[in-house]
Design an enzyme around this catalytic site. Structure first.
Site, mmCIF file in Angstrom:
data_model
loop_
_atom_site.group_PDB
_atom_site.id
_atom_site.type_symbol
_atom_site.label_atom_id
_atom_site.label_comp_id
_atom_site.label_asym_id
_atom_site.label_seq_id
_atom_site.Cartn_x
_atom_site.Cartn_y
_atom_site.Cartn_z
ATOM 1 N N SER A 115 0.872 -1.174 0.000
ATOM 2 C CA SER A 115 0.000 0.000 0.000
ATOM 3 C C SER A 115 0.916 1.233 0.000
ATOM 4 C CB SER A 115 -0.889 -0.010 1.237
ATOM 5 O OG SER A 115 -0.126 0.357 2.363
ATOM 6 N N GLN A 152 1.234 3.555 1.983
ATOM 7 C CA GLN A 152 1.801 3.828 3.310
ATOM 8 C C GLN A 152 2.523 2.605 3.881
ATOM 9 O OE1 GLN A 152 2.387 6.466 5.105
ATOM 10 N NE2 GLN A 152 1.425 7.899 3.682
ATOM 11 N N SER A 153 2.971 1.703 3.006
ATOM 12 C CA SER A 153 3.649 0.491 3.460
ATOM 13 C C SER A 153 4.929 0.802 4.253
ATOM 14 C CB SER A 153 3.994 -0.360 2.237
ATOM 15 O OG SER A 153 5.002 -1.302 2.545
ATOM 16 N N ASN A 154 5.030 0.226 5.454
ATOM 17 C CA ASN A 154 6.270 0.341 6.232
ATOM 18 C C ASN A 154 7.384 -0.463 5.564
ATOM 19 O OD1 ASN A 154 5.122 1.788 8.537
ATOM 20 N ND2 ASN A 154 3.987 -0.107 8.894
ATOM 21 N N ALA A 203 7.829 -0.963 2.365
ATOM 22 C CA ALA A 203 8.376 -0.203 1.231
ATOM 23 C C ALA A 203 9.368 0.843 1.740
ATOM 24 C CB ALA A 203 7.238 0.451 0.449
#
Ligand SMILES: *Cc1c(COP(=O)(O)O)cnc(C)c1O
Length: 331
Positions: free
Chosen positions: A72, A74-76, A78
Site C-alpha cells: 500500500s 503507506q507500506s512500512n 516499502a
C-alpha cells in the site's frame, strides 16, 4: 542449522526488552513486557528490517543493483526497503496498490526524501502487486539493470528467517536477564511472515509459549493457511522436513475494525493508553490494533496471572497520516 551466508547487518545487538509496569497495573496484570522492534535502527525502524538484513544480503550476493518491492502507499515495508537499499548503494523502485498514492506524508514522505522511484499500479492484492513488480523487473532488465524483486511484506523464507533469529534473540535475552518464558506473546499479523519466523523458531528452540497473532487485514482462516505455508517453506529451506506444529499459534481477526489501514476506536484508545502510561508510541494500522487485542483480553480477566509480552513491530511514521482521527477527543 545451515546459516544463510548472506547477511547485510542493520541491527546492532538486541532490541530492548522492557517491563511495562504502569500499563500492567492499569490492566490488573501480573506481568507485562514489550520487545522494542520499533527501535531496529534505520529510518524510524520496524520489523521489516529483520527481514531485509537477509533479503538485501541475498540481493547483494547476486550482484543486483536495483530493489523492486511494493504494497500500500503507506507500506512500512516499502519505506524500510528504500532505506536498506540506500545504505547498500542500490536503487529502489516501489510499486503501490491502487491508482492514487495520496498525501505525501508518513511513509510516502520518507520515500520521497530518500529518493525512491514510486509507481502506482492500479491493482490490489499481494499476488497482483507481485505480478506488477515482475513486469517492472522485466523493464529494468531491458535498461541493463539487475533487479531483485521482494514480495509484499518481505515474507519469503529468506525474509522470515530474520524472525527465526529474533526468536533466538528473545530466548538469549530472557536467559541473560533471568526472565521466565512468556505465557503469551502478542504480535500484529499482516502478511504473516513475522509470525511464521517466530513459529519456526519455537519449532527449533521449543518453549511453552503461545503466539497470539492479531490480524490487521485478513480472516484468521486465510491467515492461518498462509502462516502454515510460510513456516513449512522456511523450515524445509533450512533442511528440516518434519511437519510443523501449529499448536503454539492462536489467531484473532476481531480487532481489524472496519478494514485494513482504517483506524479503529479500540486501536486509538490503545495508542493513547500506552503513550500516556509508558511514553511509547504504537501506530493505528498494525501495533495499536494488536495492543487493543491484548487490552481486550486483559479486561476480560484472561491475563491476570499470565506473564505476557507485547512484540512492538514498528509502523510509527503512519501516525502522522492519521492526525485527524487521532486528534479527536476521546469518547
Ligand atoms: C508489516 C508489519 C507487520 C506485520 O508483519 P507481517 O510479517 O507482514 O505479518 C506488523 N507491524 C508492522 C508495523 C508492520 O509494518
Amino acid at each position: 542449522m545451515p546459516h544463510p551466508m548472506n547477511h547485510f547487518p542493520i541491527l546492532d545487538g538486541f532490541t530492548p526488552l522492557e517491563p511495562l509496569p504502569r500499563l500492567a497495573e492499569h490492566l490488573g496484570m501480573k506481568s507485562l513486557w514489550i520487545k522494542r522492534d520499533d527501535l531496529t535502527g534505520l529510518m524510524f525502524g520496524g520489523n521489516k528490517l529483520r527481514k531485509l538484513e537477509y533479503l538485501i544480503g541475498d540481493a547483494l550476493s547476486k550482484g543486483c543493483d536495483l530493489v523492486i518491492t511494493g504494497g500500500s502507499p503507506q507500506s512500512n515495508h516499502a519505506r524500510l526497503t528504500a532505506a536498506v537499499a540506500n545504505k547498500a548503494g542500490m536503487e529502489t523502485w516501489l510499486c503501490f496498490a491502487g491508482r492514487h498514492m495520496g498525501m505525501r506524508q508518513g511513509n510516502l514522505l520518507l520515500n520521497h526524501i530518500m529518493g525512491a522511484t514510486m509507481f502506482t499500479t492500479g491493482v490490489y492484492g499481494s499476488n497482483n502487486l507481485y505480478q506488477a513488480m515482475k513486469e517492472k523487473a522485466a523493464e529494468a532488465e531491458k535498461e541493463g539493470k539487475k533487479p531483485y524483486t521482494i514480495p509484499v511484506g518481505g515474507s519469503t523464507p529468506i525474509g522470515d528467517y530474520g524472525y527465526l533469529r529474533a526468536w533466538k534473540e528473545l530466548e538469549e535475552q530472557r536467559e541473560m536477564k533471568q526472565i521466565p518464558p512468556f505465557d503469551e506473546i502478542y504480535v500484529a499479523a499482516g502478511s504473516g511472515g513475522t509470525i511464521a519466523g517466530l513459529l519456526a523458531g519455537i519449532h527449533l528452540y521449543p518453549q511453552k509459549t503461545n503466539l497470539m497473532g492479531i490480524s490487521v487485514w485478513e480472516s484468521k482462516e486465510t491467515l492461518y493457511q498462509e502462516i502454515q505455508d510460510f513456516t513449512s517453506q522456511l523450515l524445509s529451506w533450512l533442511g528440516h522436513d518434519q511437519a510443523v506444529s501449529m499448536d503454539a499459534l492462536q489467531l484473532f481477526d476481531q480487532f481489524i475494525g472496519k478494514k485494513y489501514g482504517v483506524p479503529s476506536e479500540a486501536g486509538n484508545e490503545a495508542i493513547r493508553l500506552l503513550a500516556r502510561l509508558e511514553g511509547i508510541m504504537v501506530d493505528p494500522v498494525y501495533t495499536g490494533k494488536a495492543l487493543s487485542g491484548l487490552i481486550d483480553r486483559a479486561r476480560k480477566g484472561l491475563l491476570k496471572d499470565k506473564h505476557v509480552l507485547f512484540w512492538h513491530t514498528g509502523g510509527t511514521p503512519a501516525v502522522f497520516t492519521h492526525a485527524s482521527s487521532l486528534s479527536q477527543d476521546e469518547a
